[in-house]
Structure formats: structure tokens, C-alpha cells
Motif scaffolding. Sequence first.
Motif, mmCIF file in Angstrom:
data_model
loop_
_atom_site.group_PDB
_atom_site.id
_atom_site.type_symbol
_atom_site.label_atom_id
_atom_site.label_comp_id
_atom_site.label_asym_id
_atom_site.label_seq_id
_atom_site.Cartn_x
_atom_site.Cartn_y
_atom_site.Cartn_z
ATOM 1 N N PHE A 48 -5.465 22.813 -7.918
ATOM 2 C CA PHE A 48 -4.949 22.760 -9.286
ATOM 3 C C PHE A 48 -3.726 23.662 -9.432
ATOM 4 O O PHE A 48 -2.723 23.277 -10.046
ATOM 5 C CB PHE A 48 -6.040 23.165 -10.281
ATOM 6 C CG PHE A 48 -5.552 23.316 -11.683
ATOM 7 C CD1 PHE A 48 -5.300 22.195 -12.465
ATOM 8 C CD2 PHE A 48 -5.329 24.570 -12.226
ATOM 9 C CE1 PHE A 48 -4.835 22.327 -13.768
ATOM 10 C CE2 PHE A 48 -4.881 24.714 -13.522
ATOM 11 C CZ PHE A 48 -4.623 23.584 -14.297
ATOM 12 N N ASP A 51 -0.764 22.024 -7.801
ATOM 13 C CA ASP A 51 -0.261 20.941 -8.646
ATOM 14 C C ASP A 51 0.530 21.468 -9.837
ATOM 15 O O ASP A 51 1.558 20.906 -10.207
ATOM 16 C CB ASP A 51 -1.407 20.065 -9.143
ATOM 17 C CG ASP A 51 -2.050 19.255 -8.033
ATOM 18 O OD1 ASP A 51 -1.402 19.091 -6.969
ATOM 19 O OD2 ASP A 51 -3.196 18.795 -8.225
ATOM 20 N N GLN A 52 0.049 22.551 -10.444
ATOM 21 C CA GLN A 52 0.752 23.131 -11.583
ATOM 22 C C GLN A 52 2.117 23.687 -11.162
ATOM 23 O O GLN A 52 3.092 23.570 -11.905
ATOM 24 C CB GLN A 52 -0.086 24.240 -12.232
ATOM 25 C CG GLN A 52 -1.288 23.709 -12.976
ATOM 26 C CD GLN A 52 -0.881 22.808 -14.128
ATOM 27 O OE1 GLN A 52 -0.092 23.184 -14.980
ATOM 28 N NE2 GLN A 52 -1.411 21.591 -14.127
ATOM 29 N N GLN A 55 4.337 20.685 -10.807
ATOM 30 C CA GLN A 55 4.614 20.086 -12.111
ATOM 31 C C GLN A 55 5.621 20.907 -12.912
ATOM 32 O O GLN A 55 6.446 20.352 -13.638
ATOM 33 C CB GLN A 55 3.312 19.957 -12.898
ATOM 34 C CG GLN A 55 3.446 19.235 -14.211
ATOM 35 C CD GLN A 55 2.109 19.089 -14.909
ATOM 36 O OE1 GLN A 55 1.158 19.806 -14.610
ATOM 37 N NE2 GLN A 55 2.039 18.173 -15.842
ATOM 38 N N HIS A 56 5.599 22.221 -12.764
ATOM 39 C CA HIS A 56 6.501 23.089 -13.524
ATOM 40 C C HIS A 56 7.732 23.519 -12.718
ATOM 41 O O HIS A 56 8.492 24.377 -13.161
ATOM 42 C CB HIS A 56 5.742 24.318 -14.028
ATOM 43 C CG HIS A 56 4.689 23.971 -15.043
ATOM 44 N ND1 HIS A 56 4.993 23.611 -16.328
ATOM 45 C CD2 HIS A 56 3.348 23.905 -14.938
ATOM 46 C CE1 HIS A 56 3.883 23.344 -16.991
ATOM 47 N NE2 HIS A 56 2.864 23.513 -16.164
#
Length: 71
Positions: A48, A51-52, A55-56
Motif C-alpha cells: 500500500f 502504491d501511494q 500515485q503521489h
Amino acid sequence: MVSEIYLTRLLATKGTLQKFVDDLFETIFSTAHRGSALPLAIKYMFDFLDDQALQHGISDPDVVHTWKSNR
């Protein structure tokens, strides 16, 4: 006198539930059944965080490593 009855019930309930709670955490975080693999809860948390970061738009590996170290 009423508070003593509730305290006794509370302690009895805690004693009953403690083994189940301990078994739950042992199952979630144990590596005994998986050899050297990470427990699934920790693996999912690390995935997670990766992925964050994607994504950012965080490309600095030190930032992601710090996130994982502080968890």
C-alpha cells in the motif's frame, strides 16, 4: 458493592477473550507458517505504501523507506 460485581465480570471476560486475541495476533503476524516470508498484514501495508508513493509521484526511495521504517 455493584462496582465489585462489574469488576469481577470484567476480569472474567478479559480472561476468556485474552487467548482468542493472542491467537488472532499470532496468526496475523507470525512467520512460523511461512518460513522467512513477511506476514501478510505487513506485506499488504508495504505494498500500500509503495502504491501511494507511485500515485503521489514520490520517487525518492529514502522517503518510502522512512514510511516503512516508521510503521
